[in-house]
Scaffold this motif. Structure first.
Motif, PDB file in Angstrom:
ATOM      1  N   ILE A   1      -3.081  -6.615  -4.535  1.00  0.00           N
ATOM      2  CA  ILE A   1      -2.443  -5.993  -3.371  1.00  0.00           C
ATOM      3  C   ILE A   1      -1.522  -6.993  -2.675  1.00  0.00           C
ATOM      4  O   ILE A   1      -0.406  -6.666  -2.269  1.00  0.00           O
ATOM      5  N   GLY A   2      -2.006  -8.237  -2.539  1.00  0.00           N
ATOM      6  CA  GLY A   2      -1.192  -9.273  -1.917  1.00  0.00           C
ATOM      7  C   GLY A   2       0.084  -9.543  -2.697  1.00  0.00           C
ATOM      8  O   GLY A   2       1.159  -9.718  -2.107  1.00  0.00           O
ATOM      9  N   PHE A   3      -0.026  -9.563  -4.026  1.00  0.00           N
ATOM     10  CA  PHE A   3       1.153  -9.787  -4.867  1.00  0.00           C
ATOM     11  C   PHE A   3       2.145  -8.640  -4.723  1.00  0.00           C
ATOM     12  O   PHE A   3       3.357  -8.863  -4.616  1.00  0.00           O
ATOM     13  N   PHE A   4       1.628  -7.418  -4.682  1.00  0.00           N
ATOM     14  CA  PHE A   4       2.494  -6.251  -4.493  1.00  0.00           C
ATOM     15  C   PHE A   4       3.208  -6.321  -3.142  1.00  0.00           C
ATOM     16  O   PHE A   4       4.407  -6.041  -3.042  1.00  0.00           O
ATOM     17  N   ALA A   5       2.468  -6.730  -2.102  1.00  0.00           N
ATOM     18  CA  ALA A   5       3.062  -6.856  -0.762  1.00  0.00           C
ATOM     19  C   ALA A   5       4.130  -7.947  -0.758  1.00  0.00           C
ATOM     20  O   ALA A   5       5.173  -7.808  -0.106  1.00  0.00           O
ATOM     21  N   THR A   6       3.895  -9.033  -1.489  1.00  0.00           N
ATOM     22  CA  THR A   6       4.882 -10.112  -1.578  1.00  0.00           C
ATOM     23  C   THR A   6       6.191  -9.605  -2.165  1.00  0.00           C
ATOM     24  O   THR A   6       7.275  -9.867  -1.622  1.00  0.00           O
ATOM     25  N   ILE A   7       6.093  -8.889  -3.273  1.00  0.00           N
ATOM     26  CA  ILE A   7       7.293  -8.323  -3.911  1.00  0.00           C
ATOM     27  C   ILE A   7       8.000  -7.363  -2.956  1.00  0.00           C
ATOM     28  O   ILE A   7       9.233  -7.398  -2.799  1.00  0.00           O
ATOM     29  N   LEU A   8       7.218  -6.523  -2.294  1.00  0.00           N
ATOM     30  CA  LEU A   8       7.772  -5.516  -1.392  1.00  0.00           C
ATOM     31  C   LEU A   8       8.487  -6.174  -0.219  1.00  0.00           C
ATOM     32  O   LEU A   8       9.616  -5.798   0.129  1.00  0.00           O
ATOM     33  N   PHE A   9       7.846  -7.156   0.402  1.00  0.00           N
ATOM     34  CA  PHE A   9       8.404  -7.785   1.599  1.00  0.00           C
ATOM     35  C   PHE A   9       9.629  -8.645   1.285  1.00  0.00           C
ATOM     36  O   PHE A   9      10.588  -8.664   2.052  1.00  0.00           O
ATOM     37  N   ILE A  10       9.586  -9.375   0.180  1.00  0.00           N
ATOM     38  CA  ILE A  10      10.679 -10.295  -0.134  1.00  0.00           C
ATOM     39  C   ILE A  10      11.925  -9.556  -0.601  1.00  0.00           C
ATOM     40  O   ILE A  10      13.054  -9.892  -0.202  1.00  0.00           O
ATOM     41  N   PHE A  11      11.756  -8.531  -1.433  1.00  0.00           N
ATOM     42  CA  PHE A  11      12.917  -7.882  -2.047  1.00  0.00           C
ATOM     43  C   PHE A  11      13.326  -6.566  -1.378  1.00  0.00           C
ATOM     44  O   PHE A  11      14.467  -6.128  -1.554  1.00  0.00           O
ATOM     45  N   PHE A  12      12.418  -5.946  -0.618  1.00  0.00           N
ATOM     46  CA  PHE A  12      12.752  -4.656  -0.010  1.00  0.00           C
ATOM     47  C   PHE A  12      12.510  -4.637   1.501  1.00  0.00           C
ATOM     48  O   PHE A  12      12.315  -3.581   2.092  1.00  0.00           O
ATOM     49  N   GLY A  13      12.502  -5.820   2.108  1.00  0.00           N
ATOM     50  CA  GLY A  13      12.236  -5.911   3.541  1.00  0.00           C
ATOM     51  C   GLY A  13      13.236  -5.159   4.391  1.00  0.00           C
ATOM     52  O   GLY A  13      12.880  -4.531   5.400  1.00  0.00           O
ATOM     53  N   GLY A  14      14.516  -5.207   4.000  1.00  0.00           N
ATOM     54  CA  GLY A  14      15.549  -4.512   4.764  1.00  0.00           C
ATOM     55  C   GLY A  14      15.333  -3.014   4.809  1.00  0.00           C
ATOM     56  O   GLY A  14      15.433  -2.387   5.868  1.00  0.00           O
ATOM     57  N   SER A  15      15.019  -2.437   3.662  1.00  0.00           N
ATOM     58  CA  SER A  15      14.793  -0.993   3.598  1.00  0.00           C
ATOM     59  C   SER A  15      13.588  -0.585   4.438  1.00  0.00           C
ATOM     60  O   SER A  15      13.583   0.476   5.073  1.00  0.00           O
ATOM     61  N   ILE A  16      12.567  -1.434   4.448  1.00  0.00           N
ATOM     62  CA  ILE A  16      11.363  -1.129   5.224  1.00  0.00           C
ATOM     63  C   ILE A  16      11.660  -1.166   6.713  1.00  0.00           C
ATOM     64  O   ILE A  16      11.292  -0.256   7.467  1.00  0.00           O
ATOM     65  N   PHE A  17      12.365  -2.205   7.163  1.00  0.00           N
ATOM     66  CA  PHE A  17      12.634  -2.353   8.593  1.00  0.00           C
ATOM     67  C   PHE A  17      13.584  -1.277   9.112  1.00  0.00           C
ATOM     68  O   PHE A  17      13.503  -0.878  10.278  1.00  0.00           O
ATOM     69  N   LYS A  18      14.481  -0.802   8.277  1.00  0.00           N
ATOM     70  CA  LYS A  18      15.425   0.233   8.700  1.00  0.00           C
ATOM     71  C   LYS A  18      14.725   1.536   9.074  1.00  0.00           C
ATOM     72  O   LYS A  18      15.280   2.361   9.809  1.00  0.00           O
ATOM     73  N   ALA A  19      13.507   1.713   8.571  1.00  0.00           N
ATOM     74  CA  ALA A  19      12.749   2.919   8.906  1.00  0.00           C
ATOM     75  C   ALA A  19      12.216   2.869  10.334  1.00  0.00           C
ATOM     76  O   ALA A  19      11.839   3.900  10.891  1.00  0.00           O
ATOM     77  N   PHE A  20      12.187   1.671  10.951  1.00  0.00           N
ATOM     78  CA  PHE A  20      11.606   1.525  12.281  1.00  0.00           C
ATOM     79  C   PHE A  20      12.617   1.076  13.333  1.00  0.00           C
ATOM     80  O   PHE A  20      12.565   1.523  14.477  1.00  0.00           O
ATOM     81  N   LEU A  21      13.526   0.193  12.948  1.00  0.00           N
ATOM     82  CA  LEU A  21      14.536  -0.309  13.878  1.00  0.00           C
ATOM     83  C   LEU A  21      15.924  -0.091  13.283  1.00  0.00           C
ATOM     84  O   LEU A  21      16.101  -0.174  12.065  1.00  0.00           O
TER      85      LEU A  21
END
Length: 337
Positions: free
Chosen positions: A199-219
């Motif tokens: 799970i931690g490895f998956f979160a690492t990949i998600l946060f490092i490479f798709f952080g912009g897309s994630i944050f755009k959903a909130f701010l």
């Protein structure tokens, strides 16, 4: 003014807020995590429904703004407590039976306080440290504060999931330790570690490479999104180590060694304050230095705690065929299996 209004109402529901995790732990300790999941889900859904109704005044309810949010929280917590009490009364006796009106056993209270105090101290001190860190972040303006708050909520996807494995592992280790099935403790720990670190490895990949897309959903502000991307990339580096720490803490708790993970957590969490201040004030990292202080401390916590578990538990089992607590045990004190 809004904060005072909110807290002056929420304080009336603190009894429910404190007792609900205890009820949850009772069921989780028996290996039954399904009931707490269902009951807490009912509480969350109740809160989700009541929030807009009471905040905006939908239907016959008046508009109460922040007071409505506080009332919704208290009512949802009360609903959870009420359902838990019913579930405890109707619990099948072949698992356990709770009589809420039995005489209090002071001996058991003493044992529970002894086990629970280190964890409680760690959580309380962590909250204070977080407040200090937030104060340092606030010097960089409201956008930085928003990024930290939203980023922490996004990051909770990984640490809350790891917390689930930690809870399950704690119950599993406790049951097998009582049954003296030490080999199962080692196997269970390794299996939980693999799952949590995945799970931690998956979160690492998600946060490092798709952080912009994630944050755009909130701010939606450009500056906030850019800050958020950096936040997730820096915190993404430590996700596996954070899951390692949380899972290992569950294993130690199952062995009644709550003081070890609490001590490690308190020391390295406390070091975040001087590290954040130094990196943000005396290096070119500025705000990002705070994120690095948090991420680096998580790396150290996960590494140190897992090494301690290996030395104290796994290494002892490999040598003597037991799970030993006494670090002064001498070679030959126990017969080898």
């Amino acid at each position: 003014d809004m904060a005072v209004t909110y807290l002056s109402i929420v304080v009336f529901g603190l009894g429910f807020t404190f007792i609900n995790p205890v009820f949850t732990a009772i069921f989780n300790g028996t290996g039954n995590s399904r009931i707490p999941f269902l009951i807490n889900t009912i509480g969350l859904v109740t809160n989700i429904i009541l929030d807009p109704v009471l905040i905006f005044g939908i239907g016959p309810f008046p508009k109460m703004d922040v007071a409505g949010a506080a009332i919704a929280t208290v009512l949802a917590q009360f609903v959870v407590t009420a359902i838990y009490i019913i579930a405890l009364i109707k619990q099948d006796e072949k698992y356990f039976k709770v009589n809420l009106f039995n005489k209090v056993d002071l001996t058991k209270i003493k044992a529970i306080v002894k086990l629970g105090f280190p964890v409680a101290a760690q959580e309380g001190i962590f909250a204070l440290i977080t407040m200090v860190i937030s104060r340092i972040v606030a010097t960089y303006g409201p956008t930085a504060v928003a990024v930290q708050k939203v980023g922490a909520q996004i990051e909770s996807l990984s640490w809350m999931t790891a917390g689930g494995f930690s809870t399950a592992l704690s119950a599993f280790v406790g049951q097998n330790f009582g049954a003296k099935k030490y080999d199962r403790i080692i196997k269970g720990y390794k299996s939980a570690l693999i799952s949590a670190c995945s799970i931690g490895f998956f979160a690492t990949i998600l946060f490092i490479f798709f952080g912009g897309s994630i944050f755009k959903a909130f701010l939606h502000e450009k500056d906030a999104i850019e800050m958020g991307i950096v936040y997730l990339r820096v915190l993404g580096i430590s996700q596996c180590f954070m899951c390692l720490e949380i899972t290992t803490q569950g294993a130690f708790n199952g062995l009644s060694r709550t003081s070890i993970p609490s001590a490690v957590g308190i020391v390295f969490n406390a070091l975040r304050i001087p590290a954040a201040w130094i990196l943000s004030s005396y290096t070119g990292l500025r705000l990002n230095g705070i994120w690095w202080a948090i991420s680096i401390s998580s790396v150290f916590k996960g590494t140190v705690l897992s090494l301690l578990f290996y030395i104290i538990v796994i290494n002892t089992y490999d040598k003597y065929g037991i799970i030993g607590y006494n670090l002064q045990v001498q070679e030959g004190s126990y017969g080898k299996k």
